[in-house]
Design an enzyme around this catalytic site. Sequence first.
Site, PDB file in Angstrom:
ATOM      1  CB  CYS A   1       0.695  -0.852 -11.803  1.00 19.20           C
ATOM      2  SG  CYS A   1       0.418   0.866 -11.372  1.00 19.20           S
TER       3      CYS A   1
ATOM      4  CG  ASN B   1       2.728  -2.316  -8.502  1.00 18.39           C
ATOM      5  OD1 ASN B   1       2.017  -1.395  -8.093  1.00 18.39           O
ATOM      6  ND2 ASN B   1       2.460  -3.591  -8.258  1.00 18.39           N
ATOM      7  N   GLY B   2       3.796   0.804  -7.361  1.00 19.98           N
ATOM      8  CA  GLY B   2       3.973   1.342  -6.008  1.00 19.98           C
ATOM      9  C   GLY B   2       3.867   2.850  -6.041  1.00 19.98           C
TER      10      GLY B   2
ATOM     11  CD1 TRP C   1      -6.762   1.334 -10.846  1.00 21.32           C
ATOM     12  CD2 TRP C   1      -5.627   2.542  -9.356  1.00 21.32           C
ATOM     13  NE1 TRP C   1      -7.668   1.911  -9.991  1.00 21.32           N
ATOM     14  CE2 TRP C   1      -7.012   2.659  -9.070  1.00 21.32           C
ATOM     15  CE3 TRP C   1      -4.732   3.223  -8.545  1.00 21.32           C
ATOM     16  CZ2 TRP C   1      -7.496   3.414  -8.019  1.00 21.32           C
ATOM     17  CZ3 TRP C   1      -5.227   3.985  -7.494  1.00 21.32           C
ATOM     18  CH2 TRP C   1      -6.594   4.069  -7.236  1.00 21.32           C
TER      19      TRP C   1
ATOM     20  CE  LYS D   1     -10.188  -9.880  -6.456  1.00 21.93           C
ATOM     21  NZ  LYS D   1     -11.591  -9.830  -6.055  1.00 21.93           N
TER      22      LYS D   1
ATOM     23  CD  GLU E   1     -16.506  -3.014  -4.750  1.00 27.88           C
ATOM     24  OE1 GLU E   1     -15.304  -3.042  -4.462  1.00 27.88           O
ATOM     25  OE2 GLU E   1     -17.275  -3.991  -4.556  1.00 27.88           O
TER      26      GLU E   1
ATOM     27  CE  LYS F   1     -19.136  -6.253  -3.166  1.00 31.32           C
ATOM     28  NZ  LYS F   1     -17.815  -6.747  -2.949  1.00 31.32           N
TER      29      LYS F   1
ATOM     30  CD  GLU G   1     -19.356  -6.653   0.757  1.00 29.42           C
ATOM     31  OE1 GLU G   1     -18.662  -5.772   1.311  1.00 29.42           O
ATOM     32  OE2 GLU G   1     -18.994  -7.243  -0.279  1.00 29.42           O
TER      33      GLU G   1
ATOM     34  CG  HIS H   1     -31.065  11.037  14.453  1.00 28.68           C
ATOM     35  ND1 HIS H   1     -31.469  11.874  15.456  1.00 28.68           N
ATOM     36  CD2 HIS H   1     -31.484   9.805  14.799  1.00 28.68           C
ATOM     37  CE1 HIS H   1     -32.092  11.170  16.390  1.00 28.68           C
ATOM     38  NE2 HIS H   1     -32.119   9.913  16.014  1.00 28.68           N
TER      39      HIS H   1
ATOM     40  NE  ARG I   1      -1.061  -6.346  -9.401  1.00 27.24           N
ATOM     41  CZ  ARG I   1      -0.908  -6.621  -8.115  1.00 27.24           C
ATOM     42  NH1 ARG I   1      -1.513  -7.660  -7.593  1.00 27.24           N
ATOM     43  NH2 ARG I   1      -0.165  -5.876  -7.358  1.00 27.24           N
TER      44      ARG I   1
END
Lengths: 601, 601
Positions: A2, A100-101, A74, A596, A483, A480, A476, A499, A27
């Site tokens: 957060c 936050n946490g 968040w 982020k 996301e 991307k 990656e 397979h 965040r």
Amino acid sequence: MCGITAYAGKESALPFLLQGLEKLEYRGYDSAGVTLVSNHHLETYKAKGRLTNLKELLNEKEHPEHTGIGHTRWATHGVPSNMNSHPHTNESETISIVHNGIIENYASIKECLLEQGYTFQSQTDSEVIVHMLDYYYQGDMMYALKKCVKYLQGSFALCVVCTDYPDCVFVAKKESPMILGKTDTSAFCASDIPAVLDYTKDICALEDGQMAVLRPGSIVVYDFFGDPVSTTWMHISYDACAAQKGGYDTFMQKEMHEQPYVIKETLRAHIENNLAMPELSGLDVSKINQIYYVACGTAYHASLYAQYLLRTWIDLPIYCISASEFRYGNYRIDENTLCIFVSQSGETADTLAALKLSKENKAQTLSVTNVLGSSLARLSDYVLYTCAGPEIAVASTKAYTTQLVLLACLCLKLASLFNKGVVCKNHMINQLKQMPDAVEQMLAQEEKMAEFAKLLTNQKDAYFIGRQLDYLSVLEGALKLKEVSYVHADAYMAGELKHGPIALIEKDTVVIALATQPSVAQKTISNILETAARGAKVILIASQSQNTEGFEYVIRIPDVDPLLSCIPATVLLQELAYYVAKEKGCDVDKPRNLAKSVTVE
Amino acid sequence: MCGITAYAGKESALPFLLQGLEKLEYRGYDSAGVTLVSNHHLETYKAKGRLTNLKELLNEKEHPEHTGIGHTRWATHGVPSNMNSHPHTNESETISIVHNGIIENYASIKECLLEQGYTFQSQTDSEVIVHMLDYYYQGDMMYALKKCVKYLQGSFALCVVCTDYPDCVFVAKKESPMILGKTDTSAFCASDIPAVLDYTKDICALEDGQMAVLRPGSIVVYDFFGDPVSTTWMHISYDACAAQKGGYDTFMQKEMHEQPYVIKETLRAHIENNLAMPELSGLDVSKINQIYYVACGTAYHASLYAQYLLRTWIDLPIYCISASEFRYGNYRIDENTLCIFVSQSGETADTLAALKLSKENKAQTLSVTNVLGSSLARLSDYVLYTCAGPEIAVASTKAYTTQLVLLACLCLKLASLFNKGVVCKNHMINQLKQMPDAVEQMLAQEEKMAEFAKLLTNQKDAYFIGRQLDYLSVLEGALKLKEVSYVHADAYMAGELKHGPIALIEKDTVVIALATQPSVAQKTISNILETAARGAKVILIASQSQNTEGFEYVIRIPDVDPLLSCIPATVLLQELAYYVAKEKGCDVDKPRNLAKSVTVE
């Protein structure tokens, strides 16, 4: 994950709180809220969703109050809702907190408080804090806070206001980031530096196990026993304006286009002095018999690349492990171990915990981060900085490619430390110098990738395939795409397709394939043909010399050493993800559910 | 990955060819075809799709011919179609071939043949072979075949018939499996043993670089220079009836239910003699300083498990690498290396190539396979067999769980070889003895998993999460689900979710989570709550003691050592995949695009 802001000063608190939350919105943005300390009562406002909802609510009246705390959330415990939004307030509405946490023992604390007759409004772990403060508060907030932090397990960055202290904000920190700032008349606190830069350049990072009291123009820092401790103040020179879009539609696009410049900046110092890397002076490799790369998400992909390179050049066991697995895994870590941590923010909770674990086990530690003075940077034995500048878009682009080039330099340096010289060093340095130009050429292909992106606009799924280094690039690329566009993208080793995963290929399924590695490109082409035989549409990213006859959607990377071809190839994959998201109308810079800087586990 | 049959004898060829193709259909079923040698001309029949289509076509008339070749195809080059089906015939229709494998240099051969005036009917790599034979044929087929095999790069199992030799089938083999069988009056050849077992138990495996001529009641084997070589014939005792469904709906269900028995069988010999493992006698561990596990697909997941276990018990670098990556990667392989290969069939092309590479580099080699006399078994220094019996369903179930228990035994044995004793050995042996019962308990939960499976029937996507060993289980769970039900399933390390993949979670997305590892289960629960906060429906597989309050769809595994909990957990994930596929009406035993034994790269 957060964002927190707090203000105690002679000005009106709200403008600082809100602009800070705006800068911190990367965040998390499930909900937002503020508490302002008025004449002996608290005014709390909360709104679900983006910050604009909160602003509308606040616009209904004037807010002259000089003390306040703010929060952008968040969700970790409980769905996003007004009820679960911060700040949380005690029943008599005399104390309000933002947190936050994650409080890991909240369930047992909650049970005790329920027995004491406390009632709970929310499903959050955070709410236990305010009731516990209420429980311990008997006129001395520092006393109550000291009691509280001793019971809390987990991580927290905490700001408290109280009607009995109309000029004060109390803060406490453990394993969640918090920075302080001040001027002659004001005291600020926030989760990250950009949130205060418009107001002050004088910054101090609160350490784990510290509390502070903010008053107009003064900040005093204490340890968790309540004893004052001395602090180091830094003067930050970089300009908050950097965090603007500068003519681009989105931060992500701007940051993609900054890549040639920031790659050059990142390389400059190291290449100028022929990889002398004075940052590593003191590193004793003589007794090192294994190396771990440890990171999360995009930085984990960069680390896989570094592992591949280093394995090519030195004969030592080299592992690359996701930080969340590393810290709980049964890995041997000792004084003969070198641990290398990679994190853009330098605050990634799992990576930070992995660093602490490594230090406890006497490993030598080296961090690669983008943020000066970040926790990772402060706690590591050695630090190397990417020069990507602030990255605002949640999906990492320039931070990733600068990590790739910096890690390539680091691997060359380590190779020469371990081997007293690498045959290919000068060739690699020359090739690295070509990277800004190679990336520039890829950015010039933006329109072509935008065209290819249309193939994916109506697709729910996408499959990325490659072999060797190409496999790392597609990992990656798939990340991307998922996301920013919410297309369910998967990356497979091309040889593993048969397979199992090939069962998912139907007519018109889109397969994105990389064939930039000469030693295996033809094998990948065989695998692509197998998907094409089942009706897949194939987007092929290939080297200049690769025969691509029969493929409709082909794009080529410049002629660079295969060990570096992932850098231009990645830029193409970033563009693809970007344009799929744009075409679908997604909020590119702030994808749903993501934040982020992942400062919880 | 195709299946081949051939017959030269005194009986009618077609019944053998067709029943053999039926037994081989697990190797691919994009199309099928046969060529019968009639009085001085060839009759070729082909049909797209399953074998039944070909049978219908053949039913139109009698087929008394005594010589013939058959083929069931899994498309590598060119879409599935009649044109691309085997057999392929030369223009004058005097020579016909079937081919299994990939001709890597087909493009350049095709170019030469086009210059010589040959025309091509298909897009396949295989067609070049028949035209090349035509080019070299001047009355002596052995001469033409010898010429041919020298030019062919890649892999092939090849059968040829020719109007000039109405009683003969010519065959050649390189890196694709081919077995021979004979009686007093007939000669047979096929890609796998079950295809001939109804006709003969006298079997011989053709080696790489060998050709043979089949005549009624006689088979002569040659090397590629045309010199006769001696061969070893085996008498196979197992009963072809094993390959029947035995009362179950599908082979997959039957094989899932065989797991308690086959796990017990696999463990029996090793546990009886306290892991003496005489199969490994001669293995010198004194100079081994690194171990590679190498495998593909499901066997790769079993190998990841073995890597985890062994890392827990011995302090050596232990790697687990997909065979397709290993053979082209820059890995150090030398006389101080132990390479362990895992493959159900023992014929997996990439794994076999990796084995050959390891032997060239003087590594010690050990294979874990399910098939007696398979290529992997023949070529390795040491072999351990799973006792799973023939596995017919394409999606591996009992082969996987028997691999897990056998690898656990192997890891214990290696640990005692390296460490002169493992503290937990007796405990682990006792726990392994519980596995048949633990799996039985999970099979009894079939109805509950069938109920949970309904959550996924209308879903296009599914996300599997776990940490540590649970992550390895969900990798296999996700593979199983995508193989048989075509749900796009993905597995993530739970701690990596927040670094990107969580963007894909929406209301009603199904998340399958494993929390069987006490040291990290609570952390996984935190991650699950984050997906639940975004509306995900969670299926939770947990240990007996795990607090699962608040979760609706929970199933528990028996109380077993956490190092073995993946075995019962996997059975639940198999059931989930199975019932989703059944509910969706998928062909469980023969998923689209897949073949049982991947004998091409």
